[in-house]
Write an enzyme that holds these catalytic residues in place. Structure first.
Site, PDB file in Angstrom:
ATOM      1  N   ASP A 115       0.861  -1.188   0.000  1.00  0.00           N
ATOM      2  CA  ASP A 115       0.000   0.000   0.000  1.00  0.00           C
ATOM      3  C   ASP A 115       0.895   1.235   0.000  1.00  0.00           C
ATOM      4  OD1 ASP A 115      -3.170   0.529   1.688  1.00  0.00           O
ATOM      5  OD2 ASP A 115      -1.999   1.938   0.469  1.00  0.00           O
ATOM      6  N   ASP A 216      -2.712   4.878  -2.514  1.00  0.00           N
ATOM      7  CA  ASP A 216      -3.609   5.644  -1.658  1.00  0.00           C
ATOM      8  C   ASP A 216      -3.952   6.982  -2.337  1.00  0.00           C
ATOM      9  OD1 ASP A 216      -3.567   7.515   1.280  1.00  0.00           O
ATOM     10  OD2 ASP A 216      -4.803   5.724   1.055  1.00  0.00           O
ATOM     11  N   GLU A 258      -6.717   4.203  -5.438  1.00  0.00           N
ATOM     12  CA  GLU A 258      -7.918   4.601  -4.690  1.00  0.00           C
ATOM     13  C   GLU A 258      -8.319   5.982  -5.205  1.00  0.00           C
ATOM     14  OE1 GLU A 258      -9.304   5.544  -0.071  1.00  0.00           O
ATOM     15  OE2 GLU A 258      -7.351   6.187  -0.873  1.00  0.00           O
ATOM     16  N   HIS A 332     -10.793  -1.079   4.766  1.00  0.00           N
ATOM     17  CA  HIS A 332     -10.470  -0.648   6.140  1.00  0.00           C
ATOM     18  C   HIS A 332     -11.055   0.724   6.478  1.00  0.00           C
ATOM     19  CE1 HIS A 332      -7.777   1.286   3.427  1.00  0.00           C
ATOM     20  NE2 HIS A 332      -7.440   2.142   4.374  1.00  0.00           N
ATOM     21  N   ASP A 333     -11.716   1.382   5.501  1.00  0.00           N
ATOM     22  CA  ASP A 333     -12.345   2.699   5.718  1.00  0.00           C
ATOM     23  C   ASP A 333     -13.868   2.612   5.735  1.00  0.00           C
ATOM     24  OD1 ASP A 333      -9.969   4.434   3.538  1.00  0.00           O
ATOM     25  OD2 ASP A 333      -9.907   4.060   5.699  1.00  0.00           O
TER      26      ASP A 333
HETATM   27  O1  TEU Z   1      -8.523   7.121   2.369  1.00  0.00           O
HETATM   28  C1  TEU Z   1      -8.865   8.196   1.611  1.00  0.00           C
HETATM   29  C2  TEU Z   1     -10.067   8.856   2.066  1.00  0.00           C
HETATM   30  O2  TEU Z   1     -10.486   9.766   1.477  1.00  0.00           O
HETATM   31  C3  TEU Z   1     -10.706   8.348   3.277  1.00  0.00           C
HETATM   32  O3  TEU Z   1     -10.243   9.051   4.307  1.00  0.00           O
HETATM   33  C4  TEU Z   1     -12.142   8.543   3.209  1.00  0.00           C
HETATM   34  O4  TEU Z   1     -12.469   9.812   2.986  1.00  0.00           O
HETATM   35  C5  TEU Z   1     -12.843   8.205   4.418  1.00  0.00           C
HETATM   36  O5  TEU Z   1     -12.149   7.510   5.282  1.00  0.00           O
HETATM   37  C6  TEU Z   1     -14.016   7.420   3.983  1.00  0.00           C
HETATM   38  O6  TEU Z   1     -14.483   6.642   4.930  1.00  0.00           O
HETATM   39  C7  TEU Z   1      -7.154   6.765   2.277  1.00  0.00           C
HETATM   40  C8  TEU Z   1      -6.917   5.557   3.155  1.00  0.00           C
HETATM   41  O7  TEU Z   1      -7.675   4.501   2.672  1.00  0.00           O
HETATM   42  C9  TEU Z   1      -7.317   5.969   4.560  1.00  0.00           C
HETATM   43  O8  TEU Z   1      -7.245   4.884   5.450  1.00  0.00           O
HETATM   44  C10 TEU Z   1      -6.359   7.057   5.019  1.00  0.00           C
HETATM   45  O9  TEU Z   1      -6.776   7.525   6.271  1.00  0.00           O
HETATM   46  C11 TEU Z   1      -6.380   8.215   4.027  1.00  0.00           C
HETATM   47  O10 TEU Z   1      -6.305   7.813   2.664  1.00  0.00           O
HETATM   48  C12 TEU Z   1      -5.142   9.074   4.249  1.00  0.00           C
HETATM   49  O11 TEU Z   1      -4.006   8.339   3.874  1.00  0.00           O
END
Ligand code: TEU
Ligand code: CA
Length: 560
Positions: A115, A216, A258, A332-333
């Protein structure tokens, strides 16, 4: 750079030979290292823990592991704040352990996908510590700085985790830009020296045997903060093409970006078959079908099912032959899909299997997020117990804004990223077999009912359903190559579609609701061979039970 000719030549040769890239037939498993398996009892998952579970992943039948960040990091955002791209954080292990994971997984035909968080670094990264020393420090321009007087930021851009996106550094008399937390300063992608440093690091990991990269927030690389443009900036695709040409030197690599701002048009650029950019992107339009229009993620509405299936169908049709889809309900989000689109109660298993069948029947590369293959659910913690920086900021900001505690609680229960981050439920022993210590975040108390050990031995379990789906995708090319046609478009309960390829077709039929539904395609399903179902037994062919789903195969008889 010489490499690009090699790469695109190999890709075209693959295409000419009609050889399908491995990742188009693959199923990818996402691991969130902190919560997968703890090998040394400190309550935090680690690389040795993952190594100890490779047999489980081999049995599940996945082809690659997307590893959320394990790089050296102060863990302000659980690793999405990297302080050294070429080292492993001691909480997760060592470079040697990373090498053995690549090797041991490789022995099982499983590739490792790293990642890459290249939009920003940690504020503890050597580059940022140098950059903050002075305006003419050679690393200063690796980041985004604007002059100011400390009273008013350069503009009103907001950070994703709350607050202004500009942070004042009095000793420099400048602000730096950060899309996420103040401890995640954004890199200046306009700086060619910075880009070369990143490409060199990527090639270093490729030489260590890495099989692919998840990128990311790739859609933020071309940002122009002065014009208040963050995602999908005018220079974005040129940057991605350069990175692909100069860094992704191994034509066998899989690369997935992403891109929350992606639409079907930009996805055709990102995943164009000539391989000039990426293999595919994670697009999130289907994850907006239960978000109040124009509001932030915490403002939920009931899932608009007809809108959801039309979004999925549009992406299937739009990228067919001119791009490639990723297929995912969870990461994970995001909250657990059973809790969001299915049923946590009596139909938990049926709905988890229905969601798997609905997703894996489509064209694209499916992603299974750890625990999704068990039908794990959301958790409800006391608000003080949440760990995620985004959730903690939301609770603080909304309390300061005087919003009712009940609304804050309901939103956090439904949407917090910590729903996806509770420890993997391996068995019904203490801490669900995740750790012999105190887990960094509480284990979901339903682990005695929902765990891998119980499901691996039960043929009608959610785990067994995913294992079968992964085998079917390998056995029948129609899963990879078939066209897609949505059926019963306006039906408010059923998601149905047909896949067709070279005389073989699939009919995928899914009751997305908790009520019985008449089966308008009973004549067809009666003529087909049932490959998999979300129910262990066949009921009345004219009725779909709650969350009943199946994939039916039709093979045109070969002319004698
Ligand atoms: O996520 C990108 C992002 O935009 C997320 O923060 C999203 O807006 C939100 O969590 C939706 O639920 C990526 C990674 O996947 C995330 O884990 C990181 O926190 C973020 O980038 C910063 O690196
Ligand atoms: Ca550990």
């Amino acid at each position: 750079m010489m490499q690009n000719t090699v790469k695109t030549a190999a890709l075209t040769e693959t295409a000419e030979k009609g050889k399908t890239p491995w990742w188009k037939q693959a199923v990818i498993y996402q691991i969130y290292p902190r919560s997968f398996c703890d090998s040394n009892g400190d309550g935090i998952g680690d690389l040795a823990g993952i190594l100890s579970r490779l047999d489980y992943l081999e049995e599940l039948g996945i082809d690659a592991i997307w590893l959320s960040p394990v790089f050296r990091s102060p863990q302000d955002d659980n690793g999405y704040d990297i302080s050294d791209y070429c080292d492993i954080d001691p909480i997760f292990g060592t470079l040697e352990e990373m090498d053995s994971l690549i090797r041991e997984a490789g022995k099982r035909g499983i590739r490792i996908i790293m990642d890459l968080v290249l939009n920003h670094t940690s504020d503890q990264h050597r580059w940022f510590l140098e950059a903050k020393k002075s305006r003419d420090n050679p690393f200063h321009d690796f980041y985004i700085w604007r002059d100011g007087d400390g009273t008013r930021p350069p503009n009103g851009l907001k950070a994703s985790f709350g607050g202004s996106a500009w942070e004042w550094v009095p000793e420099l008399g400048q602000y730096y830009f950060h899309c996420f937390s103040v401890r995640q300063p954004d890199l200046n992608w306009e700086n060619p020296l910075l880009r070369q440093e990143l490409y060199r690091m990527i090639r270093w990991w490729i030489r260590r045997g890495i099989g692919g990269f998840r990128l990311d927030v790739v859609d933020l690389f071309g940002k122009e903060p002065d014009r208040e443009i963050t995602s999908d900036g005018p220079g974005l695709h040129a940057l991605i093409r350069e990175m692909s040409r100069e860094a992704f030197i191994d034509p066998e690599l899989v690369t997935v970006g992403e891109a929350w701002s992606a639409d079907t048009e930009s996805a055709k650029l990102y995943s164009s078959p000539d391989g000039a950019e990426l293999s595919m992107v994670f697009q999130f339009e289907h994850h907006l079908a239960d978000r109040e229009a124009g509001k932030d993620k915490w403002h939920r509405i009931p899932v608009d099912f007809v809108r959801l299936k039309k979004i999925l169908a549009r992406w299937q049709q739009a990228l067919s032959g001119c791009g490639w889809n990723s297929l995912f309900w969870e990461n994970h989000d995001l909250p657990r899909s059973v809790s969001r689109f299915g049923d946590e109660g009596p139909f938990r298993e049926a709905s988890a299997k229905m969601l798997a069948i609905a997703l894996h029947g489509m064209q694209g590369t499916p992603y299974i997020y750890q625990g999704e293959e068990l039908g794990m659910t959301n958790i409800r913690l006391p608000l003080e117990e949440y760990r995620d920086i985004e959730t903690r900021n939301m609770i603080r900001e909304n309390r300061e804004a005087g919003l009712p505690e009940a609304w804050i609680r309901q939103s956090v229960f439904a949407i917090s990223r910590d729903n996806a981050r509770t420890p993997m439920q391996w068995d019904d022993s203490e801490n669900a077999g995740f750790s012999s210590g105190t887990p960094w975040i509480p284990v979901n108390p339903n682990y005695r009912e929902i765990n891998a050990a119980e499901q691996r031995k039960r043929p009608d379990s959610v785990f067994s359903c995913y294992r079968t789906l992964n085998r079917l995708r390998k056995r029948y090319p129609v899963f990879t190559d078939g066209t897609f046609r949505l059926l019963l478009e306006e039906d408010r309960q059923i998601f149905a579609y047909r896949r067709e390829n070279a005389g073989t077709s699939l009919l995928v039929l899914c009751n997305f609701s908790g009520e019985c539904a008449a089966n308008p395609l009973a004549a067809e399903t009666a003529a087909g061979k049932l490959l998999i179902s979300s129910y262990p037994d066949s009921g009345d062919p004219g009725v779909l039970r709650p969350y009943e789903a199946g994939i039916y195969l039709f093979e045109r008889q070969k002319e004698e």
